[in-house]
Design a protein around this motif. Sequence first.
Motif, PDB file in Angstrom:
ATOM      1  N   LEU A   1       0.770  -1.068  -0.013  1.00 23.80           N
ATOM      2  CA  LEU A   1      -0.053  -0.093   0.127  1.00 23.80           C
ATOM      3  C   LEU A   1       0.727   1.224  -0.152  1.00 23.80           C
ATOM      4  N   LEU A   2       2.117   0.972   0.280  1.00 23.37           N
ATOM      5  CA  LEU A   2       2.954   2.243   0.210  1.00 23.37           C
ATOM      6  C   LEU A   2       4.082   2.143  -0.909  1.00 23.37           C
ATOM      7  N   TYR A   3       4.720   3.006  -1.450  1.00 24.93           N
ATOM      8  CA  TYR A   3       5.832   2.871  -2.199  1.00 24.93           C
ATOM      9  C   TYR A   3       6.732   4.127  -2.152  1.00 24.93           C
ATOM     10  N   PRO A   4       8.188   4.025  -2.318  1.00 26.90           N
ATOM     11  CA  PRO A   4       9.118   4.870  -2.160  1.00 26.90           C
ATOM     12  C   PRO A   4       9.092   5.784  -3.429  1.00 26.90           C
ATOM     13  N   CYS A   5       9.154   7.338  -2.813  1.00 25.84           N
ATOM     14  CA  CYS A   5       9.527   8.312  -3.794  1.00 25.84           C
ATOM     15  C   CYS A   5      10.626   9.173  -3.243  1.00 25.84           C
ATOM     16  N   TRP A   6      11.549   9.331  -4.441  1.00 23.17           N
ATOM     17  CA  TRP A   6      12.828  10.076  -4.052  1.00 23.17           C
ATOM     18  C   TRP A   6      12.712  11.429  -4.578  1.00 23.17           C
ATOM     19  N   ALA A   7      11.571  11.743  -5.289  1.00 24.13           N
ATOM     20  CA  ALA A   7      11.614  12.994  -6.132  1.00 24.13           C
ATOM     21  C   ALA A   7      11.764  14.098  -5.026  1.00 24.13           C
ATOM     22  N   THR A   8      12.179  15.304  -5.449  1.00 20.58           N
ATOM     23  CA  THR A   8      12.466  16.635  -4.821  1.00 20.58           C
ATOM     24  C   THR A   8      11.131  17.224  -4.726  1.00 20.58           C
TER      25      THR A   8
ATOM     26  N   THR B   1      21.545   4.179  -3.707  1.00 22.84           N
ATOM     27  CA  THR B   1      22.120   5.580  -3.802  1.00 22.84           C
ATOM     28  C   THR B   1      21.957   6.005  -2.214  1.00 22.84           C
ATOM     29  N   GLY B   2      21.269   5.555  -1.417  1.00 24.51           N
ATOM     30  CA  GLY B   2      21.118   6.032  -0.120  1.00 24.51           C
ATOM     31  C   GLY B   2      20.416   7.460  -0.059  1.00 24.51           C
ATOM     32  N   GLU B   3      20.177   7.793  -1.088  1.00 21.60           N
ATOM     33  CA  GLU B   3      19.234   9.113  -1.012  1.00 21.60           C
ATOM     34  C   GLU B   3      17.984   9.144  -0.136  1.00 21.60           C
ATOM     35  N   PRO B   4      17.721   9.869   0.629  1.00 22.76           N
ATOM     36  CA  PRO B   4      16.457   9.800   1.370  1.00 22.76           C
ATOM     37  C   PRO B   4      15.020   9.783   0.294  1.00 22.76           C
ATOM     38  N   PHE B   5      14.076   8.997   0.979  1.00 20.74           N
ATOM     39  CA  PHE B   5      12.941   8.877   0.260  1.00 20.74           C
ATOM     40  C   PHE B   5      11.782   8.813   1.054  1.00 20.74           C
ATOM     41  N   ALA B   6      10.582   9.252   0.638  1.00 23.92           N
ATOM     42  CA  ALA B   6       9.257   9.360   1.391  1.00 23.92           C
ATOM     43  C   ALA B   6       8.671   8.064   0.990  1.00 23.92           C
ATOM     44  N   LEU B   7       7.561   7.696   1.780  1.00 27.39           N
ATOM     45  CA  LEU B   7       6.431   6.637   1.449  1.00 27.39           C
ATOM     46  C   LEU B   7       5.315   7.348   1.113  1.00 27.39           C
ATOM     47  N   ARG B   8       4.761   6.861  -0.111  1.00 27.79           N
ATOM     48  CA  ARG B   8       3.266   7.409  -0.370  1.00 27.79           C
ATOM     49  C   ARG B   8       2.637   6.346  -0.373  1.00 27.79           C
ATOM     50  N   LEU B   9       1.371   6.753   0.028  1.00 25.09           N
ATOM     51  CA  LEU B   9       0.130   5.733  -0.110  1.00 25.09           C
ATOM     52  C   LEU B   9      -0.333   5.608  -1.615  1.00 25.09           C
ATOM     53  N   ASP B  10      -0.435   4.275  -2.061  1.00 22.45           N
ATOM     54  CA  ASP B  10      -0.876   3.996  -3.413  1.00 22.45           C
ATOM     55  C   ASP B  10      -2.509   4.287  -3.142  1.00 22.45           C
ATOM     56  N   MET B  11      -2.987   5.237  -3.459  1.00 23.25           N
ATOM     57  CA  MET B  11      -4.385   5.568  -3.152  1.00 23.25           C
ATOM     58  C   MET B  11      -5.673   4.487  -3.692  1.00 23.25           C
ATOM     59  N   GLU B  12      -5.189   4.313  -4.813  1.00 22.88           N
ATOM     60  CA  GLU B  12      -6.164   3.175  -5.618  1.00 22.88           C
ATOM     61  C   GLU B  12      -6.189   1.685  -4.688  1.00 22.88           C
ATOM     62  N   ARG B  13      -4.859   1.530  -4.515  1.00 21.62           N
ATOM     63  CA  ARG B  13      -4.813   0.023  -3.805  1.00 21.62           C
ATOM     64  C   ARG B  13      -5.219   0.206  -2.245  1.00 21.62           C
ATOM     65  N   ALA B  14      -4.954   1.364  -1.925  1.00 17.55           N
ATOM     66  CA  ALA B  14      -5.618   1.581  -0.312  1.00 17.55           C
ATOM     67  C   ALA B  14      -7.086   1.781  -0.230  1.00 17.55           C
ATOM     68  N   MET B  15      -7.778   2.161  -1.334  1.00 17.17           N
ATOM     69  CA  MET B  15      -9.236   2.343  -1.521  1.00 17.17           C
ATOM     70  C   MET B  15      -9.651   0.827  -1.640  1.00 17.17           C
ATOM     71  N   GLU B  16      -9.036   0.060  -2.298  1.00 16.34           N
ATOM     72  CA  GLU B  16      -9.453  -1.182  -2.523  1.00 16.34           C
ATOM     73  C   GLU B  16      -9.533  -1.866  -1.388  1.00 16.34           C
TER      74      GLU B  16
ATOM     75  N   TRP C   1      -6.755  13.424  -1.614  1.00 14.43           N
ATOM     76  CA  TRP C   1      -5.504  13.741  -1.248  1.00 14.43           C
ATOM     77  C   TRP C   1      -4.606  13.010  -2.181  1.00 14.43           C
ATOM     78  N   GLY C   2      -4.771  12.309  -3.132  1.00 15.52           N
ATOM     79  CA  GLY C   2      -4.151  11.890  -3.979  1.00 15.52           C
ATOM     80  C   GLY C   2      -3.407  10.715  -3.248  1.00 15.52           C
ATOM     81  N   ASP C   3      -1.910  10.373  -3.661  1.00 17.00           N
ATOM     82  CA  ASP C   3      -0.804   9.509  -3.225  1.00 17.00           C
ATOM     83  C   ASP C   3      -0.073  10.264  -1.918  1.00 17.00           C
ATOM     84  N   ALA C   4      -0.702  10.613  -1.037  1.00 18.18           N
ATOM     85  CA  ALA C   4      -0.319  11.188   0.091  1.00 18.18           C
ATOM     86  C   ALA C   4       0.844  10.561   0.733  1.00 18.18           C
ATOM     87  N   VAL C   5       1.874  11.534   1.194  1.00 14.97           N
ATOM     88  CA  VAL C   5       3.077  11.221   2.074  1.00 14.97           C
ATOM     89  C   VAL C   5       2.520  10.739   3.306  1.00 14.97           C
TER      90      VAL C   5
END
Length: 294
Positions: A100-107, A148-163, A195-199
Amino acid sequence: MDCERDMSPTFRFAPSPNGELHLGHAVSALTGFEMAQAAGGRFLVRIEDIDAARARDSYTAQILDDLAWLGLTWETPVMHQSQRFDVYTAAAEDLQDRGLLYPCWATRTEIADAAARADCGTDPDGAPLYPGLHKHLSDTERAARGATGEPFALRLDMERAMEAASEVLRGAPLTFTELDEHGRPQTIAAEPARWGDAVIVRKEVPASYNLAVVIDDADQRVTHVTRGRDLYEATALQRLLQVLLGLPEPVYHHHRLILDTDGRKLSKSAGDTSLRHLRERGTTPQDIRLLAGF
Ligand code: GLU
């Protein structure tokens, strides 16, 4: 005895010690306290200090001093979120293990640029909805990014979470109960997808406001969440997390906000409405109650 205590109506005031309390906080604290008194229930204070860059112990001390000066009493020990990161991490791992969560490295800039290009719309707070940048990385790409060891957030996969929530609710709608200004319960349809794929886990903190708040409200057996209207929209996302994590559902009451002379919500830097400033000028707790509309 314990059982009785566990079932009593339980209210809380949950300030973030990122600044001084102002009149808006006084409304929140007094609302929770007065409702707890009226219900013969418990009143708790929780310090929401996950944001190490902004939270200060000196603000926490000042907040507790201001609340005592206002005439409030609360149960001790006071919970501090900064001491509970292991609990939040365990819950996030549970959600992640279930896909239900996936990593996101984007700034922030990358997200803002991609959102502007994709014109994804905005969340209820007016921030651009996450444009899905790192949502569909392959396992190999994720492993390479992770290495790479860069920090990442974990976001909710909203579609899967709703299911997943729909399975738990067996197709019943996701709702919450809001007590109106007369204390009458209203059933409100919760729409967390706005809220979309919220952090859910921030890059710089192993939690987020929404994750920590639902876990703590459950662990503290809070039955009534009283807070300002500015957090009304967050309730939908919090209800979704409660369902996914198997947490009990509190009742909500979102009270009116005190606005500044320009019609904006008071901020932590609203110097002349800070309780400290008012106290220094000789304002009494009774004056504050009147100014706060009690
Ligand atoms: N810590 C939040 C704030 O100070 C309030 C959280 C809540 O009441 O749910 O705005």
